[in-house]
Design an enzyme around this catalytic site. Structure first.
Site, PDB file in Angstrom:
ATOM      1  N   PHE A   1       0.817  -1.218   0.000  1.00  0.00           N
ATOM      2  CA  PHE A   1       0.000   0.000   0.000  1.00  0.00           C
ATOM      3  C   PHE A   1       0.851   1.268   0.000  1.00  0.00           C
ATOM      4  O   PHE A   1       0.573   2.211  -0.707  1.00  0.00           O
ATOM      5  CB  PHE A   1      -0.904   0.023   1.243  1.00  0.00           C
ATOM      6  CG  PHE A   1      -2.225  -0.689   1.042  1.00  0.00           C
ATOM      7  CD1 PHE A   1      -2.641  -1.118  -0.192  1.00  0.00           C
ATOM      8  CD2 PHE A   1      -3.069  -0.894   2.129  1.00  0.00           C
ATOM      9  CE1 PHE A   1      -3.859  -1.761  -0.369  1.00  0.00           C
ATOM     10  CE2 PHE A   1      -4.288  -1.529   1.971  1.00  0.00           C
ATOM     11  CZ  PHE A   1      -4.682  -1.969   0.722  1.00  0.00           C
TER      12      PHE A   1
ATOM     13  N   ILE B   1      -3.450 -11.043   2.454  1.00  0.00           N
ATOM     14  CA  ILE B   1      -4.615 -11.805   2.014  1.00  0.00           C
ATOM     15  C   ILE B   1      -4.270 -12.633   0.788  1.00  0.00           C
ATOM     16  O   ILE B   1      -5.139 -13.124   0.091  1.00  0.00           O
ATOM     17  CB  ILE B   1      -5.766 -10.819   1.692  1.00  0.00           C
ATOM     18  CG1 ILE B   1      -5.268  -9.734   0.735  1.00  0.00           C
ATOM     19  CG2 ILE B   1      -6.302 -10.197   2.971  1.00  0.00           C
ATOM     20  CD1 ILE B   1      -6.353  -8.798   0.252  1.00  0.00           C
TER      21      ILE B   1
ATOM     22  N   HIS C   1      -6.514 -10.428   8.502  1.00  0.00           N
ATOM     23  CA  HIS C   1      -7.282  -9.600   7.565  1.00  0.00           C
ATOM     24  C   HIS C   1      -8.028 -10.454   6.528  1.00  0.00           C
ATOM     25  O   HIS C   1      -8.407  -9.957   5.469  1.00  0.00           O
ATOM     26  CB  HIS C   1      -6.385  -8.572   6.871  1.00  0.00           C
ATOM     27  CG  HIS C   1      -6.008  -7.431   7.769  1.00  0.00           C
ATOM     28  ND1 HIS C   1      -5.015  -6.520   7.470  1.00  0.00           N
ATOM     29  CD2 HIS C   1      -6.508  -7.040   8.980  1.00  0.00           C
ATOM     30  CE1 HIS C   1      -4.918  -5.629   8.450  1.00  0.00           C
ATOM     31  NE2 HIS C   1      -5.804  -5.928   9.382  1.00  0.00           N
TER      32      HIS C   1
ATOM     33  N   CYS D   1     -26.187 -15.439  -3.517  1.00  0.00           N
ATOM     34  CA  CYS D   1     -25.887 -16.798  -3.065  1.00  0.00           C
ATOM     35  C   CYS D   1     -26.715 -17.800  -3.879  1.00  0.00           C
ATOM     36  O   CYS D   1     -27.933 -17.646  -4.005  1.00  0.00           O
ATOM     37  CB  CYS D   1     -26.232 -16.895  -1.579  1.00  0.00           C
ATOM     38  SG  CYS D   1     -26.147 -18.552  -0.919  1.00  0.00           S
TER      39      CYS D   1
ATOM     40  N   SER E   1       4.315  -1.429   7.497  1.00  0.00           N
ATOM     41  CA  SER E   1       4.513  -0.047   7.971  1.00  0.00           C
ATOM     42  C   SER E   1       3.986   0.119   9.391  1.00  0.00           C
ATOM     43  O   SER E   1       4.229   1.126  10.028  1.00  0.00           O
ATOM     44  CB  SER E   1       3.780   0.920   7.035  1.00  0.00           C
ATOM     45  OG  SER E   1       2.384   0.663   7.106  1.00  0.00           O
TER      46      SER E   1
HETATM   47  P1  NAD Z   1       2.037  -1.220   3.980  1.00  0.00           P
HETATM   48  O1  NAD Z   1       1.921  -1.040   2.500  1.00  0.00           O
HETATM   49  O2  NAD Z   1       1.434  -0.192   4.843  1.00  0.00           O
HETATM   50  O3  NAD Z   1       3.589  -1.300   4.350  1.00  0.00           O
HETATM   51  C1  NAD Z   1       4.462  -2.165   3.682  1.00  0.00           C
HETATM   52  C2  NAD Z   1       5.864  -1.938   4.218  1.00  0.00           C
HETATM   53  O4  NAD Z   1       6.712  -2.920   3.662  1.00  0.00           O
HETATM   54  C3  NAD Z   1       6.446  -0.577   3.853  1.00  0.00           C
HETATM   55  O5  NAD Z   1       6.856   0.083   5.034  1.00  0.00           O
HETATM   56  C4  NAD Z   1       7.636  -0.896   2.948  1.00  0.00           C
HETATM   57  O6  NAD Z   1       8.771  -0.069   3.225  1.00  0.00           O
HETATM   58  C5  NAD Z   1       7.943  -2.325   3.306  1.00  0.00           C
HETATM   59  N1  NAD Z   1       8.496  -3.120   2.212  1.00  0.00           N
HETATM   60  C6  NAD Z   1       8.174  -3.091   0.879  1.00  0.00           C
HETATM   61  N2  NAD Z   1       8.886  -4.012   0.209  1.00  0.00           N
HETATM   62  C7  NAD Z   1       9.673  -4.637   1.123  1.00  0.00           C
HETATM   63  C8  NAD Z   1      10.625  -5.681   1.051  1.00  0.00           C
HETATM   64  N3  NAD Z   1      10.949  -6.266  -0.105  1.00  0.00           N
HETATM   65  N4  NAD Z   1      11.235  -6.083   2.192  1.00  0.00           N
HETATM   66  C9  NAD Z   1      10.940  -5.498   3.398  1.00  0.00           C
HETATM   67  N5  NAD Z   1      10.045  -4.494   3.522  1.00  0.00           N
HETATM   68  C10 NAD Z   1       9.419  -4.080   2.397  1.00  0.00           C
HETATM   69  O7  NAD Z   1       1.524  -2.680   4.330  1.00  0.00           O
HETATM   70  P2  NAD Z   1       0.902  -3.254   5.698  1.00  0.00           P
HETATM   71  O8  NAD Z   1       1.580  -2.679   6.861  1.00  0.00           O
HETATM   72  O9  NAD Z   1       0.826  -4.720   5.520  1.00  0.00           O
HETATM   73  O10 NAD Z   1      -0.583  -2.683   5.737  1.00  0.00           O
HETATM   74  C11 NAD Z   1      -1.358  -2.611   4.577  1.00  0.00           C
HETATM   75  C12 NAD Z   1      -2.651  -3.435   4.546  1.00  0.00           C
HETATM   76  O11 NAD Z   1      -2.814  -3.738   3.174  1.00  0.00           O
HETATM   77  C13 NAD Z   1      -2.625  -4.747   5.242  1.00  0.00           C
HETATM   78  O12 NAD Z   1      -3.723  -4.769   6.041  1.00  0.00           O
HETATM   79  C14 NAD Z   1      -2.794  -5.810   4.155  1.00  0.00           C
HETATM   80  O13 NAD Z   1      -3.946  -6.605   4.419  1.00  0.00           O
HETATM   81  C15 NAD Z   1      -3.155  -5.053   2.907  1.00  0.00           C
HETATM   82  N6  NAD Z   1      -2.402  -5.455   1.706  1.00  0.00           N
HETATM   83  C16 NAD Z   1      -2.099  -6.767   1.513  1.00  0.00           C
HETATM   84  C17 NAD Z   1      -1.387  -7.147   0.399  1.00  0.00           C
HETATM   85  C18 NAD Z   1      -1.051  -8.616   0.236  1.00  0.00           C
HETATM   86  O14 NAD Z   1      -1.807  -9.474   0.708  1.00  0.00           O
HETATM   87  N7  NAD Z   1       0.068  -8.947  -0.409  1.00  0.00           N
HETATM   88  C19 NAD Z   1      -0.969  -6.201  -0.539  1.00  0.00           C
HETATM   89  C20 NAD Z   1      -1.322  -4.852  -0.333  1.00  0.00           C
HETATM   90  C21 NAD Z   1      -2.043  -4.497   0.807  1.00  0.00           C
END
Ligand code: NAD
Length: 253
Positions: free
Chosen positions: A34, A103, A119, A152, A193
């Protein structure tokens, strides 16, 4: 002692270690997070607008055309080295529990045994009326027929994804995550984050906090150990140091 050595010492001395992962662990699998500057989804769309209960109930066309498509676009992704190393560490007994905000199903695809998905997930949808689960394949079939909001097949109630949207409360597994962290000795946060509540509050109640993250987090000042960098690279170094540089990492990847 360098940071990797300190991480290994913390993991070795902890009798109960919980790992909390966020979207950052999956960016190396091609799923944008995000909040990363330049690549984060937040720069292109407002998740509050497309991934909220308000959007689901008040503007279902927009929700299913934009938000839902974003959710199912994660389906083809494959786990990366960071997911694989966590699976190994769990099997070797270094990690007791994995809690994820993600997710995307990538911890399960990597073979992790116990994952609390606080989540929700994108494996299925459910009926708000009778609770029946509908697979994503069936859900897509219903949507392709132009049925919005989707109904449904059993009771004609409204179907929705099993993902926690902005405005939803958290599933019961969050209570378990809370008590496990409270009773644990070490929480390792990877790729988050820590801006999203109430999950970020876990970083307040743990006894010791290690953060592995590319950018800054809201809990950096509180961390007992902060390692800035890519999740897969840092975890690889920790894994190798844990095994005296002789880990059979390549065998599992
Ligand atoms: P966030 O986007 O707020 O933060 C992600 C963090 O990861 C950032 O601080 C960034 O610097 C760091 N980051 C990015 N690439 C990295 C890497 N290769 N190695 C280490 N760190 C790295 O994400 P969040 O805190 O998980 O919160 C966002 C919400 O969005 C969550 O609730 C989640 O459910 C949802 N989300 C999920 C997905 C997924 O399932 N893959 C993707 C996008 C958002």
């Amino acid at each position: 002692m360098d940071k990797i050595e300190r991480a290994v010492a913390l993991i070795r001395s902890s009798r109960k270690t919980i790992v909390l992962t966020g979207a950052g662990i999956s960016t190396e699998s091609g799923i944008p997070d995000f909040r990363s500057p330049g690549t984060g989804l937040w720069e292109k769309i407002d998740p509050m607008e497309v991934l909220s209960t308000k959007a689901l109930y008040q503007n279902p066309e927009h929700f299913y055309q934009v938000g839902f498509q974003m959710l199912i676009s994660m389906d083809d992704a494959e786990p990366n080295k960071a997911h694989e190393i966590l699976t190994k560490l769990e099997r070797e007994g270094y990690i007791d529990l994995l809690v994820t905000q993600n997710i995307d199903n990538l911890h399960q695809k990597a073979g992790s045994m116990e994952v609390l998905e606080v989540h929700g997930h994108t494996r299925s949808c459910y009926c708000l009326n009778c609770g029946m689960e509908v697979s994503m394949v069936d859900m897509n079939r219903i949507l392709q027929k132009g049925e919005i909001p989707p109904k449904c097949p059993d009771c004609e109630g409204t179907l929705r994804p099993s993902v926690v949207l902005f405005g939803d409360s958290l599933p019961p597994c969050f209570d378990r995550a809370w008590s496990e962290v409270e009773n644990g000795e070490l929480l390792i946060v990877i790729g988050s984050s820590l801006e999203v509540g109430p999950v970020n509050y876990l970083a307040n109640i743990c006894k010791q906090l290690m953060i592995i993250n590319l950018g800054r987090t809201t809990y950096d000042q509180q961390a007992d150990l902060l390692i800035q960098g890519s999740a897969s690279q840092i975890l690889e170094q920790i894994y190798e140091k844990l095994h005296g540089n002789k880990g059979n990492l390549n065998e599992c990847l």
